[in-house]
Design an enzyme around this catalytic site. Structure first.
Site, PDB file in Angstrom:
ATOM      1  N   TYR A  29      -2.615   7.420   1.047  1.00  0.00           N
ATOM      2  CA  TYR A  29      -3.460   8.556   0.630  1.00  0.00           C
ATOM      3  C   TYR A  29      -4.575   8.895   1.622  1.00  0.00           C
ATOM      4  CZ  TYR A  29      -1.037   7.754  -3.759  1.00  0.00           C
ATOM      5  OH  TYR A  29      -0.065   7.608  -4.715  1.00  0.00           O
ATOM      6  N   HIS A 106      -0.707  17.493  -3.344  1.00  0.00           N
ATOM      7  CA  HIS A 106      -0.586  16.028  -3.298  1.00  0.00           C
ATOM      8  C   HIS A 106      -0.971  15.558  -1.908  1.00  0.00           C
ATOM      9  CE1 HIS A 106       1.378  16.018  -7.158  1.00  0.00           C
ATOM     10  NE2 HIS A 106       2.102  17.031  -6.724  1.00  0.00           N
TER      11      HIS A 106
HETATM   12  C1  DQA Z   1      -0.344  11.945  -5.720  1.00  0.00           C
HETATM   13  C2  DQA Z   1       1.134  11.567  -5.733  1.00  0.00           C
HETATM   14  C3  DQA Z   1       1.546  10.996  -7.076  1.00  0.00           C
HETATM   15  O1  DQA Z   1       2.913  10.622  -7.046  1.00  0.00           O
HETATM   16  C4  DQA Z   1       0.720   9.778  -7.409  1.00  0.00           C
HETATM   17  O2  DQA Z   1       1.040   9.319  -8.715  1.00  0.00           O
HETATM   18  C5  DQA Z   1      -0.747  10.000  -7.271  1.00  0.00           C
HETATM   19  C6  DQA Z   1      -1.232  10.796  -6.150  1.00  0.00           C
HETATM   20  C7  DQA Z   1      -0.811  12.390  -4.320  1.00  0.00           C
HETATM   21  O3  DQA Z   1      -1.862  13.010  -4.227  1.00  0.00           O
HETATM   22  O4  DQA Z   1      -0.147  12.066  -3.323  1.00  0.00           O
HETATM   23  O5  DQA Z   1      -1.543   9.443  -8.018  1.00  0.00           O
HETATM   24  O6  DQA Z   1      -0.529  13.048  -6.597  1.00  0.00           O
END
Ligand code: DQA
Length: 154
Positions: A29, A106
């Site tokens: 992330y 995301h």
């Molecule tokens: C997310 C991707 C999702 O699969 C995951 O559950 C998250 C973060 C992202 O920002 O990459 O919590 O939304």
């Protein structure tokens, strides 16, 4: 004299566990905290003369309340539904009622990850989806909402 109509803010809504950004799986992330992303988003919106309401919750009902609120109080919505993206029909139903530009964001690219992340309920009603670009995706989402609003008003 022409009166300026006040443009409603863009709601940037973040789902569960995103409060831990910075320390949560940084290799997936990125290292920016949610507060840092919020600041960058506000600056990008300001450059387009738009305001921002930036929020995060770990409680699904609260997220649904915010999406309902956005129906009258937001000009558009940027939504990172996090884990609920892949599980929540309630989130989809709330998004469906928006009638405002909606961009799904995301940080990671769910299509490169586990199979269960490839299903997004939000995508069924989002105007656009931005994923895999880490925090920068939120900034592109601001640009996208600004462009969609311009389209709607011309
Ligand atoms: C997310 C991707 C999702 O699969 C995951 O559950 C998250 C973060 C992202 O920002 O990459 O919590 O939304």
């Amino acid at each position: 004299m022409a009166r300026k109509t006040k443009v409603l803010p863009i709601y940037v809504l973040n789902g569960p566990n995103l409060n831990l950004l910075g320390t949560r799986e940084p290799e997936v992330y990125g290292r920016m905290t949610l507060a840092e992303i919020g600041k960058a988003v506000a600056a990008r919106a300001k450059a387009a003369s738009l305001g921002v309401v930036f929020r995060q919750t770990n409680h699904e009902g609260e997220m649904i309340d915010w999406l309902q609120e956005a129906r009258t109080k937001a000009s558009g919505v940027i939504l990172n539904g996090a884990g609920w993206t892949h599980t929540s029909v309630a989130l989809l139903d709330a998004c469906r009622m928006l009638d405002r530009p909606l961009i799904e964001v995301h940080l990671s690219n769910p299509y490169k990850r586990e199979a269960y992340r490839r299903r997004s309920f939000v995508s069924e009603v989002a105007d656009g989806v931005i994923c895999g670009l880490r925090a920068q995706g939120y900034l592109f989402a601001i640009d996208a909402i600004a462009a969609l609003l311009k389209d709607r008003n011309t």
